[in-house]
Design a protein around this motif. Structure first.
Motif, PDB file in Angstrom:
ATOM      1  N   VAL A 170       6.305   2.823  -0.503  1.00 23.06           N
ATOM      2  CA  VAL A 170       5.848   1.528  -0.227  1.00 23.06           C
ATOM      3  C   VAL A 170       4.324   1.520  -0.546  1.00 23.06           C
ATOM      4  N   MET A 171       4.002   0.780  -1.157  1.00 25.45           N
ATOM      5  CA  MET A 171       2.559   0.536  -1.723  1.00 25.45           C
ATOM      6  C   MET A 171       1.961  -0.372  -1.019  1.00 25.45           C
ATOM      7  N   ARG A 172       0.578  -0.234  -0.764  1.00 21.69           N
ATOM      8  CA  ARG A 172      -0.208  -1.526  -0.361  1.00 21.69           C
ATOM      9  C   ARG A 172      -1.418  -1.871  -1.270  1.00 21.69           C
ATOM     10  N   TRP A 173      -1.676  -2.857  -1.563  1.00 18.97           N
ATOM     11  CA  TRP A 173      -2.720  -3.373  -2.560  1.00 18.97           C
ATOM     12  C   TRP A 173      -3.392  -4.348  -2.130  1.00 18.97           C
ATOM     13  N   ALA A 174      -4.708  -4.171  -2.129  1.00 18.87           N
ATOM     14  CA  ALA A 174      -5.801  -5.015  -1.657  1.00 18.87           C
ATOM     15  C   ALA A 174      -5.829  -6.241  -2.508  1.00 18.87           C
ATOM     16  N   LEU A 175      -6.136  -7.381  -2.087  1.00 15.98           N
ATOM     17  CA  LEU A 175      -6.250  -8.730  -2.769  1.00 15.98           C
ATOM     18  C   LEU A 175      -7.505  -9.320  -2.571  1.00 15.98           C
ATOM     19  N   ASP A 176      -7.740 -10.146  -3.345  1.00 15.43           N
ATOM     20  CA  ASP A 176      -9.263 -10.868  -3.487  1.00 15.43           C
ATOM     21  C   ASP A 176      -9.063 -12.283  -2.810  1.00 15.43           C
ATOM     22  N   GLU A 177     -10.062 -12.921  -2.461  1.00 12.91           N
ATOM     23  CA  GLU A 177     -10.138 -14.378  -1.995  1.00 12.91           C
ATOM     24  C   GLU A 177      -9.195 -15.304  -2.636  1.00 12.91           C
ATOM     25  N   ASN A 178      -8.517 -15.178  -3.698  1.00 12.96           N
ATOM     26  CA  ASN A 178      -7.372 -16.028  -4.356  1.00 12.96           C
ATOM     27  C   ASN A 178      -6.210 -15.431  -4.153  1.00 12.96           C
ATOM     28  N   GLY A 179      -5.956 -14.479  -3.603  1.00  7.58           N
ATOM     29  CA  GLY A 179      -4.622 -13.491  -3.611  1.00  7.58           C
ATOM     30  C   GLY A 179      -4.079 -12.551  -5.019  1.00  7.58           C
ATOM     31  N   TRP A 180      -5.200 -12.386  -5.576  1.00 12.38           N
ATOM     32  CA  TRP A 180      -5.178 -11.569  -6.837  1.00 12.38           C
ATOM     33  C   TRP A 180      -5.513  -9.874  -6.265  1.00 12.38           C
ATOM     34  N   PRO A 181      -4.548  -9.120  -6.938  1.00 15.28           N
ATOM     35  CA  PRO A 181      -4.941  -7.873  -6.696  1.00 15.28           C
ATOM     36  C   PRO A 181      -6.097  -7.242  -7.109  1.00 15.28           C
ATOM     37  N   VAL A 182      -6.638  -6.403  -6.467  1.00 16.53           N
ATOM     38  CA  VAL A 182      -7.910  -5.653  -6.774  1.00 16.53           C
ATOM     39  C   VAL A 182      -7.730  -4.099  -6.883  1.00 16.53           C
ATOM     40  N   GLY A 183      -8.109  -3.633  -7.907  1.00 15.00           N
ATOM     41  CA  GLY A 183      -7.951  -2.029  -8.151  1.00 15.00           C
ATOM     42  C   GLY A 183      -6.393  -1.725  -8.231  1.00 15.00           C
ATOM     43  N   GLU A 184      -6.206  -0.503  -7.812  1.00 14.22           N
ATOM     44  CA  GLU A 184      -4.664   0.199  -7.639  1.00 14.22           C
ATOM     45  C   GLU A 184      -4.245   0.199  -6.389  1.00 14.22           C
ATOM     46  N   PRO A 185      -2.968  -0.076  -6.254  1.00  8.81           N
ATOM     47  CA  PRO A 185      -2.385   0.381  -5.205  1.00  8.81           C
ATOM     48  C   PRO A 185      -2.305   1.589  -4.499  1.00  8.81           C
ATOM     49  N   GLU A 186      -2.321   1.858  -3.415  1.00 13.83           N
ATOM     50  CA  GLU A 186      -2.198   3.099  -2.665  1.00 13.83           C
ATOM     51  C   GLU A 186      -1.112   3.101  -1.734  1.00 13.83           C
ATOM     52  N   CYS A 187      -0.573   4.554  -1.404  1.00 16.20           N
ATOM     53  CA  CYS A 187       0.870   4.574  -0.937  1.00 16.20           C
ATOM     54  C   CYS A 187       0.538   4.273   0.736  1.00 16.20           C
ATOM     55  N   PHE A 188       1.487   3.408   1.048  1.00 11.07           N
ATOM     56  CA  PHE A 188       1.138   2.976   2.725  1.00 11.07           C
ATOM     57  C   PHE A 188       2.355   3.971   3.420  1.00 11.07           C
ATOM     58  N   ALA A 189       3.512   4.024   2.868  1.00 12.87           N
ATOM     59  CA  ALA A 189       4.399   4.906   3.651  1.00 12.87           C
ATOM     60  C   ALA A 189       5.569   5.498   2.595  1.00 12.87           C
ATOM     61  N   ASP A 190       5.792   6.839   2.841  1.00 13.31           N
ATOM     62  CA  ASP A 190       6.478   7.369   1.991  1.00 13.31           C
ATOM     63  C   ASP A 190       7.846   7.850   2.578  1.00 13.31           C
ATOM     64  N   PHE A 191       8.896   7.210   1.872  1.00 13.09           N
ATOM     65  CA  PHE A 191      10.375   7.367   2.382  1.00 13.09           C
ATOM     66  C   PHE A 191      11.164   8.272   1.332  1.00 13.09           C
ATOM     67  N   SER A 192      10.804   8.970   0.730  1.00 15.79           N
ATOM     68  CA  SER A 192      11.151   9.720  -0.596  1.00 15.79           C
ATOM     69  C   SER A 192      12.111  10.930   0.104  1.00 15.79           C
ATOM     70  N   THR A 193      11.953  11.436   1.329  1.00 14.35           N
ATOM     71  CA  THR A 193      12.510  12.229   1.786  1.00 14.35           C
ATOM     72  C   THR A 193      13.309  11.714   3.002  1.00 14.35           C
ATOM     73  N   HIS A 194      13.352  10.475   3.247  1.00 20.13           N
ATOM     74  CA  HIS A 194      14.281   9.627   4.535  1.00 20.13           C
ATOM     75  C   HIS A 194      15.308   9.293   3.909  1.00 20.13           C
ATOM     76  N   ALA A 195      16.344   9.301   4.935  1.00 14.41           N
ATOM     77  CA  ALA A 195      17.587   8.731   4.556  1.00 14.41           C
ATOM     78  C   ALA A 195      17.566   7.234   4.209  1.00 14.41           C
ATOM     79  N   GLY A 196      18.167   6.808   3.171  1.00 15.59           N
ATOM     80  CA  GLY A 196      17.995   5.191   2.716  1.00 15.59           C
ATOM     81  C   GLY A 196      16.835   5.176   1.810  1.00 15.59           C
ATOM     82  N   SER A 197      16.710   3.937   1.134  1.00 15.30           N
ATOM     83  CA  SER A 197      15.752   3.625   0.033  1.00 15.30           C
ATOM     84  C   SER A 197      15.429   2.280   0.598  1.00 15.30           C
ATOM     85  N   PRO A 198      13.733   2.514   0.545  1.00 14.64           N
ATOM     86  CA  PRO A 198      13.293   1.030   0.812  1.00 14.64           C
ATOM     87  C   PRO A 198      13.330   0.021  -0.080  1.00 14.64           C
ATOM     88  N   ASP A 199      14.037  -1.343   0.616  1.00 15.74           N
ATOM     89  CA  ASP A 199      14.374  -2.465  -0.088  1.00 15.74           C
ATOM     90  C   ASP A 199      13.490  -3.535   0.381  1.00 15.74           C
TER      91      ASP A 199
END
Length: 293
Positions: A170-199
């Motif tokens: 699950v990625m987290r992406w900073a937004l500007d004052e109008n809600g547009w993404p700034v820069g690149e997103p960063e990983c917020f939570a990693d479920f790659s080894t967890h049961a189930g897949s993020p939806d």
């Protein structure tokens, strides 16, 4: 400390092939959700428990409330406005209409009245999907090369969250004052080894993210550091998306799916595809309606 555990109960035995995109329409006091593969739009009045549905002419993944009272239907070929009283459609714009491979998938209105929405391959073709933002009537592409874009939601401190489900992150992406993404997103939570897949995912008023784990039969509550602090257990395996609804936004509704389940599994979990609910005691973060102009 062990995560707090809630148990979801059946709300509507709708048995969608692929239930998705639950949206709370505060002005109408209705909960809307879609059966993407079944091409149906469902709605529920929680106060009366009245449930209705209507057949659609294409696969639709989300019916987002618009500031004028209508819904924006996010379809596989177009975006259209739907008058819920007259049940009439008004075409807004084409949406990957020249690409027969893809359909719409996840969507949610952001804190600025824009709509983030995604596409994916109808057979989950690798890197066929994209992420868009509809803002003040203009549709802008934000990211391409995604496989199953999901988990779109927004925090009060102007961050967007999303996942490409096969990555498990699950990625987290900073937004500007109008809600547009700034820069690149960063990983917020990693479920790659967890049961189930993020939806699908949604935010609450305490800054926590509620994430459906497809295949694991649960929705997890993540704190601001991405750690699991709560779990909602469901009696079916494929929860797809949560949303907070009701006057106090303290009822969490969860769509689920029957897609891909064997006859044996369906016999074990006959309400797969139903809508579930749980009284969380936690208020959701109120989401504004879509602003088209």
């Amino acid at each position: 400390m062990s995560p707090f555990i809630w148990k979801a109960e059946l709300a509507v035995d709708s048995r969608c092939e692929l239930g998705e995109g639950p949206q709370w329409h505060a002005a109408q006091n209705r909960l809307y959700w879609c059966d993407i593969l079944g091409k149906r739009l469902h709605w529920l009045d929680p106060a009366t428990a009245r449930h209705e549905s209507v057949t659609l002419d294409q696969m639709v993944s989300c019916a987002a409330p618009v500031s004028d009272g209508r819904l924006l239907l996010v379809g596989e070929r177009s975006l259209a406005l739907f008058d819920t009283e007259r049940q009439t459609h008004t075409h807004l714009c084409a949406f990957e209409a020249d690409n027969p491979v893809t359909r719409s998938n996840d969507a949610r209105v952001d804190r600025h009245g824009g709509l983030w929405l995604s596409t994916m391959g109808k057979n989950a073709e690798p890197k066929a999907g994209s992420l868009y933002r509809l803002y003040r009537g203009e549709l802008v592409i934000l990211r391409t090369g995604l496989t199953i874009p999901n988990s779109i939601c927004f925090s009060a401190d102007d961050h967007a969250y999303f996942t490409d489900t096969p990555t498990g992150q699950v990625m987290r992406w900073a937004l500007d004052e109008n809600g547009w993404p700034v820069g690149e997103p960063e990983c917020f939570a990693d479920f790659s080894t967890h049961a189930g897949s993020p939806d699908g995912a949604v935010m609450d008023s305490e800054g926590c993210l509620w994430l459906s784990l497809w295949g694991a039969g649960e929705v997890v509550r993540l704190d601001e550091k991405g750690q699991i602090i709560g779990r909602v257990a469901l009696p079916v395996d494929q929860p797809s998306c949560p949303v907070f609804a009701g006057d106090d936004l303290k009822t969490l509704y969860i769509t689920t799916a029957r897609e891909g389940l064997s006859s044996e599994k369906l016999a074990e979990t006959p309400t797969a595809g139903a809508l579930y609910r749980v009284e969380t005691g936690v208020a959701g973060l109120a989401e504004p309606p879509l602003q088209l102009a």
